[in-house]
Scaffold this motif. Structure first.
Motif, short mmCIF file in Angstrom:
data_model
loop_
_atom_site.label_atom_id
_atom_site.label_comp_id
_atom_site.label_asym_id
_atom_site.label_seq_id
_atom_site.Cartn_x
_atom_site.Cartn_y
_atom_site.Cartn_z
N LEU A 4 27.61 24.53 71.44
CA LEU A 4 27.63 25.28 72.68
C LEU A 4 26.20 25.63 73.11
O LEU A 4 25.34 25.87 72.28
N ASN A 5 25.99 25.65 74.41
CA ASN A 5 24.69 26.01 74.96
C ASN A 5 24.53 27.54 74.91
O ASN A 5 25.39 28.27 75.38
N SER A 6 23.44 28.00 74.32
CA SER A 6 23.24 29.45 74.14
C SER A 6 23.20 30.18 75.48
O SER A 6 23.70 31.31 75.59
N ARG A 7 22.62 29.56 76.50
CA ARG A 7 22.56 30.21 77.81
C ARG A 7 23.95 30.36 78.41
O ARG A 7 24.26 31.37 79.04
N LEU A 8 24.78 29.33 78.19
CA LEU A 8 26.15 29.39 78.71
C LEU A 8 26.95 30.48 77.99
O LEU A 8 27.76 31.17 78.60
N VAL A 9 26.71 30.63 76.68
CA VAL A 9 27.40 31.67 75.89
C VAL A 9 27.07 33.05 76.46
O VAL A 9 27.95 33.88 76.70
N ARG A 10 25.77 33.29 76.68
CA ARG A 10 25.34 34.58 77.24
C ARG A 10 25.88 34.78 78.65
O ARG A 10 26.28 35.88 79.02
N ARG A 11 25.92 33.71 79.43
CA ARG A 11 26.41 33.81 80.81
C ARG A 11 27.89 34.18 80.83
O ARG A 11 28.32 35.00 81.64
N ARG A 12 28.66 33.59 79.92
CA ARG A 12 30.09 33.91 79.86
C ARG A 12 30.32 35.35 79.40
O ARG A 12 31.23 36.02 79.88
N LEU A 13 29.50 35.82 78.47
CA LEU A 13 29.61 37.20 78.03
C LEU A 13 29.29 38.16 79.17
O LEU A 13 29.96 39.18 79.36
N ARG A 14 28.26 37.83 79.94
CA ARG A 14 27.90 38.66 81.09
C ARG A 14 29.03 38.67 82.12
O ARG A 14 29.33 39.72 82.71
N HIS A 15 29.68 37.52 82.29
CA HIS A 15 30.78 37.44 83.25
C HIS A 15 31.94 38.33 82.81
O HIS A 15 32.53 39.04 83.64
N ILE A 16 32.28 38.30 81.52
CA ILE A 16 33.36 39.15 80.99
C ILE A 16 33.02 40.62 81.21
O ILE A 16 33.86 41.42 81.62
N ALA A 17 31.75 40.97 80.94
CA ALA A 17 31.32 42.36 81.10
C ALA A 17 31.34 42.79 82.57
O ALA A 17 31.84 43.88 82.90
N MET A 18 30.83 41.95 83.46
CA MET A 18 30.79 42.29 84.89
C MET A 18 32.20 42.40 85.46
O MET A 18 32.51 43.32 86.20
N ARG A 19 33.05 41.46 85.08
CA ARG A 19 34.44 41.50 85.55
C ARG A 19 35.15 42.73 85.00
O ARG A 19 35.97 43.35 85.69
N GLY A 20 34.83 43.10 83.75
CA GLY A 20 35.46 44.27 83.14
C GLY A 20 35.11 45.55 83.86
O GLY A 20 35.96 46.45 83.99
N THR A 21 33.86 45.68 84.35
CA THR A 21 33.47 46.90 85.05
C THR A 21 34.29 47.09 86.32
O THR A 21 34.60 48.21 86.71
N VAL A 22 34.66 45.98 86.96
CA VAL A 22 35.45 46.06 88.20
C VAL A 22 36.93 46.32 87.90
O VAL A 22 37.54 47.25 88.43
N ILE A 23 37.48 45.50 87.02
CA ILE A 23 38.92 45.57 86.72
C ILE A 23 39.31 46.89 86.06
O ILE A 23 40.26 47.57 86.48
N HIS A 24 38.57 47.29 85.03
CA HIS A 24 38.98 48.48 84.27
C HIS A 24 38.68 49.78 85.01
O HIS A 24 39.36 50.78 84.79
N ARG A 25 37.70 49.76 85.90
CA ARG A 25 37.49 50.95 86.74
C ARG A 25 38.68 51.12 87.68
O ARG A 25 39.20 52.23 87.86
#
Length: 251
Positions: free
Chosen positions: A121-142
């Motif tokens: 796996l590409n390390s940048r893609l791993v970090r990007r997906r983690l950021r996406h989960i976190a950003m999406r979580g701030t919207v959905i769970h709020r």
């Protein structure tokens, strides 16, 4: 406090994101959470911290009581009402998404994360997906947190019925769960953001694991990782197998 996140493809284009079990963190949280109302009041009244810190202390106290009640249901005799109630609760918990479980595991005490992933796996893609989960979580769970809060008064009214107020306790649990996931989303986003890495390079460490790659290679069949490989990965990297399987069964 350090947290280890393990990332790997588990089924087709679906990846698993799970935190390694940290017994010391659980012990630390339990030791710092008051066990009685008297201890809670003593901590709050003698606490010079801001209002939100006292609110978190109250939430942790309620969460601890809910966990103890859940353990009591789990130990109830087979076939009893409490045992059936526990089974019903498990069915409801099965609907909780694995991303929410991940975000709830990132507490405010976490100061850096170590991200373990297979070298394929590409390390940048791993970090990007983690950021996406976190950003999406701030919207959905709020959004769902405020929604759950508005339902609490309505479910409280059901207490007049001569039955356990299951809707109230479920909504209370979901309110707490969304609040924790929101806090975890914001913390994870902070830890894996480019700005955080620039300010504090030790806040995040990417770790390509050949051992994880080998376990995946041996267990990948018919487009997904088989259960034996998942068990081996969970043992080796101290993951909760039930949480990992949720990612594989994600629709």
């Amino acid at each position: 406090m350090k947290a280890r996140l393990v990332v790997f493809p588990i089924k087709g284009k679906i990846w698993c994101f799970s935190r390694s079990i940290d017994q010391s963190a659980s012990a630390f949280n339990s030791a710092n959470t008051p066990s009685t109302v008297k201890e809670l009041w003593k901590k709050i009244s003698s606490n010079s911290k801001p209002l939100n810190a006292n609110a978190e202390l109250l939430v942790d106290f309620i969460s601890n009581k809910m966990n103890n009640a859940w353990v009591g249901l789990e130990k109830a005799p087979e076939g009893s009402f409490k045992n059936k109630l526990h089974g019903f609760g498990l069915q409801l918990l099965a609907r909780v998404k694995p991303s929410e479980i991940l975000l709830k595991s990132i507490s405010k005490e976490v100061t850096n994360v170590r991200i373990t992933y297979p070298p394929s796996l590409n390390s940048r893609l791993v970090r990007r997906r983690l950021r996406h989960i976190a950003m999406r979580g701030t919207v959905i769970h709020r959004k769902y947190f405020y929604g759950s809060v508005t339902l609490l008064p309505l479910t409280t009214a059901l207490a007049v019925l001569p039955l356990p107020n299951i809707p109230f306790f479920w909504v209370l649990f979901r309110t707490y769960s969304h609040w924790r996931a929101l806090q975890g989303s914001e913390k994870l986003l902070e830890l894996v953001s480019d700005y955080s890495r620039a300010q504090n390079p030790s806040a995040e460490m990417m770790e390509a694991s050949k051992e994880l790659e080998e376990l995946l290679r041996k267990g990948y069949e018919n487009g997904s990782v088989n259960e034996k490989a998942i068990s081996d990965i969970c043992i080796q990297f101290k993951l909760n197998k039930i949480d990992v399987l949720k990612w594989r069964d994600l629709v």
